[in-house]
Design an enzyme around this catalytic site. Structure first.
Site, mmCIF file in Angstrom:
data_model
loop_
_atom_site.group_PDB
_atom_site.id
_atom_site.type_symbol
_atom_site.label_atom_id
_atom_site.label_comp_id
_atom_site.label_asym_id
_atom_site.label_seq_id
_atom_site.Cartn_x
_atom_site.Cartn_y
_atom_site.Cartn_z
ATOM 1 C CG HIS A 182 97.411 0.205 29.577
ATOM 2 N ND1 HIS A 182 97.850 0.392 28.282
ATOM 3 C CD2 HIS A 182 96.672 -0.927 29.563
ATOM 4 C CE1 HIS A 182 97.400 -0.581 27.517
ATOM 5 N NE2 HIS A 182 96.688 -1.404 28.262
ATOM 6 N NE ARG A 184 98.850 3.626 23.005
ATOM 7 C CZ ARG A 184 97.779 3.961 22.306
ATOM 8 N NH1 ARG A 184 96.893 3.050 21.979
ATOM 9 N NH2 ARG A 184 97.589 5.209 21.931
ATOM 10 C CE LYS A 185 96.799 5.813 29.609
ATOM 11 N NZ LYS A 185 96.304 4.519 29.105
ATOM 12 C CB ILE A 186 105.067 8.253 29.195
ATOM 13 C CG1 ILE A 186 104.582 9.247 30.232
ATOM 14 C CG2 ILE A 186 104.474 8.611 27.841
ATOM 15 C CD1 ILE A 186 105.045 10.660 29.934
#
Length: 378
Positions: A182, A184-186
């Site tokens: 997603h 929001r993930k790195i």
């Protein structure tokens, strides 16, 4: 505005997506297979299976682990609601245990008392990129014959010291680990997920289930010299990743070592700049863990109002987020069994805030965040 996060993407990801679009094969295909191979190599996993997102990956992991209606799965409430939802999808019940106040991960000391004859598995969360204490969790699970699923949604690039060796989350200390891509993930593919496991038979089942239970993958049928009629021997799901996403993911994976290193630098800078704010609680990183710092969460003083602090920061152009949610407070889980009070989980939701953290942050951005936080909480 200083946002909570910015995905790190440029022409490399755009060109990768364009290459796949122009190839004429855009759904699950050769790029997905290559991404799976790259991801397995990075994590040290024996097998990796790409899926449409982390939630669908958790669903498949629990199904293949044998979780079914009437079973219980020990997990934490202090996680995004997808963790508990994946258990409910199987007709099973989540049994919530509390988290450690410092790491915000499952407290291993509470697991054994939560085990009943109905317990089938333990669903461990590596919360906001901090590895859980697998060295304490795994002996309990094995002693009781329980499967262990690692919700590694936020934890790509994080590491844990295991038998004297630093190993990446996803190598799998339990039976399966599941990641999110997603924004929001790195590592981001827009949306998407990955399942890793040491079990070849589990991997085969993941691949069957993610594509409607179809006996012959599209890639095999496409390359065949004879006509093939596929069968659907079991009920499956449409949990596939596209080749467009996978191509982007492969470029993101190349960036990952540098991204994790920079995020750890920023976390160190936060701790340094907030060292004189003794009224704030800093996140703890045990000696045996290396977080990827997917999020940097600070504990507010007891007298501080979380919403007011966040609003004061927002008024200064700084985005924050409240502490990680607790699923047991949501209506759908109001009747779920709680094994002892979830005091640390609730405090972490109510008294913590998450600060901006992304690779493109400058020292001036970090100083603005820390100065604003001090003024809003003192």
């Amino acid at each position: 505005m200083i946002p909570i996060i910015k995905p790190l993407m440029d022409e490399a990801e755009a060109n990768a997506a364009a290459r796949v679009i122009l190839s004429g094969w855009v759904t699950q295909g050769p790029e997905v297979a290559a991404f799976e191979k790259d991801f397995a190599a990075y994590t040290g996993a024996a097998h990796a299976t790409a899926v449409s997102n982390c939630t669908t990956g958790l669903h498949l992991a629990l199904l293949v682990a044998g979780v079914k209606a009437g079973d219980e799965v020990i997990t934490v409430s202090h996680s995004y609601i997808a963790t508990a939802n994946s258990i409910l999808y199987c007709g099973a019940k989540p049994v919530f245990v509390d988290v450690d106040a410092d790491t915000m991960n499952m407290d291993p000391a509470l697991i054994e008392a939560a085990i009943t004859p109905k317990t089938k598995a333990i669903l461990v969360v590596h919360q906001i990129g901090m590895p859980a204490d697998m060295a304490r969790i795994m002996p309990i699970a094995r002693q009781h014959g329980l499967k262990v699923i690692e919700d590694a949604a936020c934890a790509v690039g994080a590491e844990l010291l295991w038998d004297g060796e630093w190993q990446k989350v996803g190598r799998v200390w339990g039976d399966v680990a599941v990641f999110s891509f997603h924004p929001r993930k790195i590592v981001s593919t827009g949306d998407g997920g990955m399942i890793t496991t040491p079990h070849a038979d589990w991997d085969a089942q993941f691949r069957l289930l993610r594509q409607h239970g179809m006996s012959v993958p599209d890639t095999v049928r496409h390359k065949a010299n004879t006509v093939i009629f596929e069968e659907h021997p079991i009920m499956g799901y449409n949990y596939r990743m596209t080749d467009i996403q996978a191509a982007v993911g492969r470029e993101q994976l190349k960036r990952l070592p540098g991204v994790v290193a920079r995020r750890r630098e920023i976390a160190d800078r936060y701790r340094e700049r907030l060292a004189d704010a003794q009224w704030l609680g800093m996140p703890a990183e045990p000696a045996w863990a290396r977080s990827n710092w997917q999020s940097f969460s600070v504990r507010l003083p007891d007298q501080a109002d979380q919403r007011e602090v966040m609003q004061a920061m927002l008024d200064k152009g700084i985005s924050t987020r409240r502490g990680i949610m607790c699923a047991h407070r949501e209506k759908v889980y109001s009747g779920s069994p709680l094994h002892a009070p979830l005091q640390n989980s609730e405090i972490s939701q109510d008294k913590r805030i998450i600060l901006p953290l992304y690779v493109q942050m400058t020292d001036a951005d970090i100083d603005a965040v820390t100065d604003g936080l001090k003024k809003a909480t003192k």
